[in-house]
Design a protein around this motif. Structure first.
Motif, PDB file in Angstrom:
ATOM      1  N   THR A  32       0.831  -1.205   0.000  1.00  0.00           N
ATOM      2  CA  THR A  32       0.000   0.000   0.000  1.00  0.00           C
ATOM      3  C   THR A  32       0.864   1.254   0.000  1.00  0.00           C
ATOM      4  OG1 THR A  32      -1.677  -1.184   1.271  1.00  0.00           O
ATOM      5  CG2 THR A  32      -1.852   1.221   1.196  1.00  0.00           C
ATOM      6  N   THR A  33       1.826   1.302   0.903  1.00  0.00           N
ATOM      7  CA  THR A  33       2.673   2.483   1.009  1.00  0.00           C
ATOM      8  C   THR A  33       3.497   2.676  -0.257  1.00  0.00           C
ATOM      9  OG1 THR A  33       2.767   2.372   3.412  1.00  0.00           O
ATOM     10  CG2 THR A  33       4.578   3.509   2.321  1.00  0.00           C
ATOM     11  N   ARG A  34       4.005   1.576  -0.819  1.00  0.00           N
ATOM     12  CA  ARG A  34       4.783   1.706  -2.059  1.00  0.00           C
ATOM     13  C   ARG A  34       3.931   2.269  -3.189  1.00  0.00           C
ATOM     14  NH1 ARG A  34       6.994  -3.454  -1.461  1.00  0.00           N
ATOM     15  NH2 ARG A  34       5.763  -4.187  -3.219  1.00  0.00           N
ATOM     16  N   ALA A  35       2.644   1.922  -3.185  1.00  0.00           N
ATOM     17  CA  ALA A  35       1.773   2.354  -4.274  1.00  0.00           C
ATOM     18  C   ALA A  35       1.378   3.823  -4.159  1.00  0.00           C
ATOM     19  CB  ALA A  35       0.526   1.482  -4.309  1.00  0.00           C
ATOM     20  N   VAL A  36       1.205   4.315  -2.942  1.00  0.00           N
ATOM     21  CA  VAL A  36       0.610   5.651  -2.792  1.00  0.00           C
ATOM     22  C   VAL A  36       1.573   6.728  -2.307  1.00  0.00           C
ATOM     23  CG1 VAL A  36      -1.648   4.601  -2.333  1.00  0.00           C
ATOM     24  CG2 VAL A  36      -0.196   5.253  -0.415  1.00  0.00           C
ATOM     25  N   ILE A  37       2.750   6.359  -1.808  1.00  0.00           N
ATOM     26  CA  ILE A  37       3.704   7.354  -1.322  1.00  0.00           C
ATOM     27  C   ILE A  37       4.889   7.400  -2.271  1.00  0.00           C
ATOM     28  CG2 ILE A  37       5.162   8.098   0.618  1.00  0.00           C
ATOM     29  CD1 ILE A  37       2.186   8.104   1.263  1.00  0.00           C
ATOM     30  N   ALA A  38       5.141   8.547  -2.839  1.00  0.00           N
ATOM     31  CA  ALA A  38       6.232   8.701  -3.808  1.00  0.00           C
ATOM     32  C   ALA A  38       7.578   8.539  -3.113  1.00  0.00           C
ATOM     33  CB  ALA A  38       6.148  10.070  -4.478  1.00  0.00           C
ATOM     34  N   PRO A  39       8.549   7.940  -3.790  1.00  0.00           N
ATOM     35  CA  PRO A  39       9.894   7.846  -3.213  1.00  0.00           C
ATOM     36  C   PRO A  39      10.438   9.243  -2.883  1.00  0.00           C
ATOM     37  CG  PRO A  39       9.703   6.469  -5.169  1.00  0.00           C
ATOM     38  CD  PRO A  39       8.463   7.297  -5.108  1.00  0.00           C
ATOM     39  N   GLY A  40      11.138   9.323  -1.784  1.00  0.00           N
ATOM     40  CA  GLY A  40      11.730  10.597  -1.388  1.00  0.00           C
ATOM     41  C   GLY A  40      10.814  11.478  -0.546  1.00  0.00           C
ATOM     42  N   THR A  41       9.531  11.080  -0.386  1.00  0.00           N
ATOM     43  CA  THR A  41       8.618  11.861   0.440  1.00  0.00           C
ATOM     44  C   THR A  41       9.060  11.795   1.907  1.00  0.00           C
ATOM     45  OG1 THR A  41       6.782  11.351  -1.042  1.00  0.00           O
ATOM     46  CG2 THR A  41       6.211  12.155   1.167  1.00  0.00           C
ATOM     47  N   ARG A  42       9.092  12.967   2.525  1.00  0.00           N
ATOM     48  CA  ARG A  42       9.489  13.024   3.939  1.00  0.00           C
ATOM     49  C   ARG A  42       8.280  13.390   4.792  1.00  0.00           C
ATOM     50  NH1 ARG A  42      14.700  12.820   5.150  1.00  0.00           N
ATOM     51  NH2 ARG A  42      14.426  13.983   7.090  1.00  0.00           N
TER      52      ARG A  42
END
Length: 284
Positions: A32-42
């Motif tokens: 879920t997190t991989r799908a909805v949170i862009a890489p590098g988001t803090r």
């Protein structure tokens, strides 16, 4: 090596944290997190109390975030053993949003479970004020979590009983039956146990206490499942000759009268097998 206020080094707790993370992430990780949170988001998040109680598990919650991502910045605001109120910020974590969200449930599971134990222990300990009695836990712990749960008892103001079968000799009714009697089992202990080993023996009748006193060789007597009046007679009969412990049917509403008998320790299995999880949440 990081050491928290509990005095436990992280490396003793890390195996249970890694096991919990592996259980939660499974073979594919947090889809879920991989799908909805862009890489590098803090992100910055906080564990916040939704109930009053005594906090425990902050060391382990912090460890869960750091094991998942060592780059996360974790700050504990309310260390283990602190009294907390609804709305209190217990811990803050800052860094990779994916890592925070993926470690969230493991961190909260440990913190809520252990804070529940600490809170219940504090309630029991409060009933012993003005007496010499001390509340102690038992081996009735969650498999694999004994070290953390017994630390939570300490955070709540309780004391620890033995950690396992190798800590001390504890002779129960089945040992007595298998060995042939109280005198026989205590003689066997004297023949085989180290001089460094403490010996506790369980009795559920006062005539058994007399047998223990005649036989000698025990350091602690455990009065098991006795009513309060009988327990008081047993403690008076000992008159400080041995350490005394009461166990069995130790409900919260009964603890004050049990403590008033003069018993040294009151062991309560419910501290670890029946504590409710304290309501904590993670807010971004």
């Amino acid at each position: 090596m990081n050491t928290a206020p509990s005095g436990l080094p992280d490396f003793l707790l890390e195996p249970m944290v890694r096991a919990a993370l592996a259980e939660d992430l499974g073979d594919w990780g947090d889809v879920t997190t991989r799908a909805v949170i862009a890489p590098g988001t803090r992100a910055r998040a906080a564990i916040v109390a939704r109930q009053a109680g005594v906090v425990s598990g902050m060391q382990i919650a912090a460890l869960a975030f750091r094991v998942f991502d060592p780059a996360l910045k974790v700050t504990v605001h309310r260390p283990d053993g602190s009294a907390i109120a609804p709305g209190d910020t217990l811990l803050e974590v800052e860094g990779c949003a994916r890592a925070i969200l993926s470690a969230e449930r493991v961190a909260l599971n440990f913190a809520g479970r252990l804070s529940g134990i600490a809170t219940l222990t504090a309630q029991f300990a409060a009933r012993t004020k003005g007496t010499a009695a001390r509340i102690t836990c038992t081996r009735k712990t969650t498999p694999g979590l004994r070290l953390a749960e017994k630390q939570a008892v300490l955070h709540g103001g309780g004391h620890n009983h033995r950690f396992g079968l190798s800590d001390a000799v504890m002779i129960k009714d089945n040992h007595i039956a298998a060995a042939g009697g109280i005198a026989e089992v205590l003689a066997a202990v004297r023949a085989h146990a180290s001089h460094m080993t403490r010996v506790e023996i369980e009795v559920d009748r006062l005539d058994q206490l007399e047998e223990v006193l005649r036989a000698g060789g025990a350091d602690v007597v455990l009065f098991d499942n006795m009513d309060t009046a009988t327990l008081a007679r047993g403690v008076a009969r000992l008159n400080g000759a041995m350490t005394s412990e009461a166990s069995g049917n130790m409900r919260l509403e009964r603890i004050a009268e049990v403590a008033a008998t003069g018993v040294d320790y009151i062991s309560v299995g419910a501290l670890t097998h029946s504590a409710s999880t304290l309501d904590l949440g993670l807010d971004l």
